[in-house]
Design an enzyme around this catalytic site. Structure first.
Site, PDB file in Angstrom:
ATOM      1  N   TYR A 110     -16.460  21.068  -8.998  1.00 50.40           N
ATOM      2  CA  TYR A 110     -17.073  19.997  -9.802  1.00 50.40           C
ATOM      3  C   TYR A 110     -18.137  19.324  -8.718  1.00 50.40           C
ATOM      4  O   TYR A 110     -17.811  19.318  -7.356  1.00 50.40           O
ATOM      5  CB  TYR A 110     -15.705  19.124  -9.730  1.00 50.40           C
ATOM      6  CG  TYR A 110     -16.009  17.716 -10.126  1.00 50.40           C
ATOM      7  CD1 TYR A 110     -16.457  17.396 -11.109  1.00 50.40           C
ATOM      8  CD2 TYR A 110     -15.503  16.655  -8.976  1.00 50.40           C
ATOM      9  CE1 TYR A 110     -16.832  15.837 -11.394  1.00 50.40           C
ATOM     10  CE2 TYR A 110     -15.741  15.310  -9.260  1.00 50.40           C
ATOM     11  CZ  TYR A 110     -16.152  14.863 -10.598  1.00 50.40           C
ATOM     12  OH  TYR A 110     -16.301  13.424 -10.746  1.00 50.40           O
ATOM     13  N   ASP A 135      -8.083  22.849  -7.831  1.00 50.89           N
ATOM     14  CA  ASP A 135      -8.408  21.815  -8.699  1.00 50.89           C
ATOM     15  C   ASP A 135      -7.809  22.150  -9.781  1.00 50.89           C
ATOM     16  O   ASP A 135      -8.370  23.153 -10.637  1.00 50.89           O
ATOM     17  CB  ASP A 135      -9.655  21.294  -8.706  1.00 50.89           C
ATOM     18  CG  ASP A 135      -9.870  20.071  -9.725  1.00 50.89           C
ATOM     19  OD1 ASP A 135      -9.159  19.831 -10.690  1.00 50.89           O
ATOM     20  OD2 ASP A 135     -10.707  19.440  -9.164  1.00 50.89           O
ATOM     21  N   LYS A 195      -8.010  12.208 -16.486  1.00 48.10           N
ATOM     22  CA  LYS A 195      -8.296  13.063 -17.820  1.00 48.10           C
ATOM     23  C   LYS A 195      -7.209  13.181 -18.731  1.00 48.10           C
ATOM     24  O   LYS A 195      -6.984  11.770 -19.596  1.00 48.10           O
ATOM     25  CB  LYS A 195      -8.854  14.421 -17.416  1.00 48.10           C
ATOM     26  CG  LYS A 195      -9.400  14.352 -16.442  1.00 48.10           C
ATOM     27  CD  LYS A 195     -11.250  14.331 -16.948  1.00 48.10           C
ATOM     28  CE  LYS A 195     -12.292  14.246 -16.117  1.00 48.10           C
ATOM     29  NZ  LYS A 195     -12.236  13.579 -14.675  1.00 48.10           N
ATOM     30  N   ARG A 242       1.016  -1.199  -0.120  1.00 49.10           N
ATOM     31  CA  ARG A 242      -0.030   0.161  -0.105  1.00 49.10           C
ATOM     32  C   ARG A 242       0.882   1.233  -0.026  1.00 49.10           C
ATOM     33  O   ARG A 242       0.323   2.347  -0.180  1.00 49.10           O
ATOM     34  CB  ARG A 242      -1.039   0.218   1.319  1.00 49.10           C
ATOM     35  CG  ARG A 242      -2.287   0.695   0.962  1.00 49.10           C
ATOM     36  CD  ARG A 242      -3.180   1.027   2.076  1.00 49.10           C
ATOM     37  NE  ARG A 242      -3.364  -0.108   3.012  1.00 49.10           N
ATOM     38  CZ  ARG A 242      -2.716  -0.180   4.164  1.00 49.10           C
ATOM     39  NH1 ARG A 242      -2.138   0.622   4.844  1.00 49.10           N
ATOM     40  NH2 ARG A 242      -3.090  -1.318   4.910  1.00 49.10           N
TER      41      ARG A 242
HETATM   42  C1  LIG Z   1     -12.460  19.398 -12.488  1.00 50.10           C
HETATM   43  C2  LIG Z   1     -12.530  18.044 -12.137  1.00 50.10           C
HETATM   44  N1  LIG Z   1     -11.975  17.579 -10.843  1.00 50.10           N
HETATM   45  C3  LIG Z   1     -12.043  16.368 -10.449  1.00 50.10           C
HETATM   46  C4  LIG Z   1     -12.778  15.204 -11.101  1.00 50.10           C
HETATM   47  C5  LIG Z   1     -13.006  13.894 -10.656  1.00 50.10           C
HETATM   48  O1  LIG Z   1     -12.124  13.174 -11.248  1.00 50.10           O
HETATM   49  P1  LIG Z   1     -12.083  11.596 -11.375  1.00 50.10           P
HETATM   50  O2  LIG Z   1     -13.213  11.316 -12.269  1.00 50.10           O
HETATM   51  O3  LIG Z   1     -10.934  11.282 -11.570  1.00 50.10           O
HETATM   52  O4  LIG Z   1     -12.912  11.088  -9.903  1.00 50.10           O
HETATM   53  C6  LIG Z   1     -13.431  15.731 -12.403  1.00 50.10           C
HETATM   54  C7  LIG Z   1     -14.020  14.505 -12.960  1.00 50.10           C
HETATM   55  O5  LIG Z   1     -14.770  14.744 -14.160  1.00 50.10           O
HETATM   56  C8  LIG Z   1     -13.266  16.954 -12.832  1.00 50.10           C
HETATM   57  O6  LIG Z   1     -13.819  17.621 -13.797  1.00 50.10           O
END
Ligand SMILES: Cc1ncc(COP(=O)(O)O)c(C=O)c1O
Length: 385
Positions: A102, A174, A199, A49
């Site tokens: 988000y 973010d 992404k 881990r």
């Molecule tokens: C700006 C943003 N942050 C975080 C996330 C979450 O990512 P994950 O799908 O890897 O959990 C997303 C997902 O669409 C996002 O658009």
């Protein structure tokens, strides 16, 4: 050294006879030792881990991307966001979260975090330095998403950082939209930069992954300790794929940036489109902030249709052949979503028509325009619109 060069070389094994190009995947939960003392002397990684050599190489790449002092890898972008918050709060605290954040992180704040006695207040993304008026004695951190991943608001990060620092408040950004290539929150003074590596870094729509990159070693340790306490773990296979994504990141993102900008400009001339929301266009309300703090744009932007029925919106999206309906961006494949059913805001952003988010992949721009052209042709807007 430029990032494209750096990412072609970072975290690779030493070149010697018969070496592999990338680090090998070591699959292990149990790690073995021939000396009993090694289990407890603190000199070794003692359990699966806690990572593996490919995880170490990937952390190195994320630190290089953001000029970070340390990185924690997480199973998803959502967990990277929630971990960053959890590491910095305690019961009785208050946090400030951008209203453009988000959706699922909002759900985390309003449910789990609230249950443990942490209060979340949503602020308008254009608040800038006025955020100091919302900071309380018990405010622990501010979470920004710039630009917002549906509605693309750009925030005045340096002004927010200044206010936060004056009150010892941690700033978390973010930074998923920019892939860390055209925006450097840690260089602008933020404490933590978070990525959904699902992404651009995964890049192929086939894995989930996240990263939390901290500006100081102290913060990085705090996040890592929280991750350990929570049992956070990522698979070496996924870590390998994300590191692989780094190799071609700059090239893919550059093409997707160009394509998205060209498509956005094409939409701006279309009579059925009310508004194009792309920060690199001068029509964007935060264009000047974008020009000041960003060095480029990305694959993701939104459009507002002239008012039409929901059934028309669904039919429009269903006519598209190259843009599948799907909740992500940054991969090789173009995607589209209608945002209205999921827009949860404390402050109504008033778009004045259906909001559609477009993620450009690696397809040819002329094919994309043709696809949208045929789909828009049959769109019936309301007479009064
Ligand atoms: C700006 C943003 N942050 C975080 C996330 C979450 O990512 P994950 O799908 O890897 O959990 C997303 C997902 O669409 C996002 O658009």
């Amino acid at each position: 050294m430029k990032k494209s060069t750096k990412f072609a070389h970072i975290g690779r094994p030493e070149i010697k006879a018969g070496a592999s190009v990338n680090p090998s995947v070591m699959r292990a939960s149990t790690l073995l030792f021939d000396k009993a003392d090694d289990l407890y002397n603190g000199k070794h990684r003692i359990y699966g881990r806690h990572g593996s050599p490919v995880h170490d190489a990937l952390k190195q790449a994320f630190c290089a991307l953001e000029n970070g002092a340390g990185c924690t890898l997480t199973p998803s972008g959502l967990s990277a966001n929630s971990l960053s918050i959890l590491a910095n709060v305690k019961a009785g605290d208050h946090i400030l979260v951008s209203d453009s954040s988000y959706g699922p992180i909002r759900n985390f704040c309003d449910t789990l975090l609230a249950k443990f006695g942490v209060e979340t207040e949503y602020y308008l993304p254009n608040i800038g330095g006025d955020i100091s008026g919302l900071i309380r004695k018990n405010t622990a951190c501010i979470l920004l998403e710039s630009p917002g991943s549906l509605s693309l608001e750009i925030q005045d990060l340096p002004a927010i950082v200044k206010a936060a620092r004056a009150h010892n408040v941690v700033t978390i950004v973010d930074n998923t939209w920019s892939a860390g290539l055209v925006y450097a929150p840690l260089d602008l003074g933020a404490d933590i930069s978070v990525h959904s590596a699902t992404k651009y870094f995964g890049g192929h729509g086939d894995l989930l992954f996240g990263a939390v990159i901290s500006r100081t070693k102290q913060l990085a340790r705090l996040v890592e300790k929280a991750a350990m306490a929570l049992g956070n773990s990522t698979s070496p296979d996924d870590a390998y794929q994300v590191l692989r994504g780094f190799r071609t990141l700059v090239t893919r993102c550059a093409q997707q940036e160009q394509t998205a900008l060209a498509l956005a400009k094409w939409f701006a001339k279309h009579d059925k489109i009310k508004r194009v929301i792309h920060p690199a266009l001068t029509s964007h309300p935060d264009h000047e902030l974008w020009k000041r703090d960003f060095t480029g744009s990305a694959c993701l932007f939104s459009i507002v249709l002239r008012p039409c029925d929901e059934a028309q919106v669904l039919a429009l999206l269903d006519r598209l052949k190259l843009f599948a309906k799907g909740f992500s961006f940054g991969g090789f494949e173009s995607l589209v979503i209608h945002c209205d059913p999921q827009l949860t805001r404390s402050h109504d952003p008033k778009f004045g028509g259906p909001l559609i988010r477009i993620a450009c992949g690696l397809e040819d721009i002329e094919d994309m325009k043709n696809d949208w052209g045929q789909a828009l042709e049959m769109l019936k807007i309301k007479e009064s619109a």
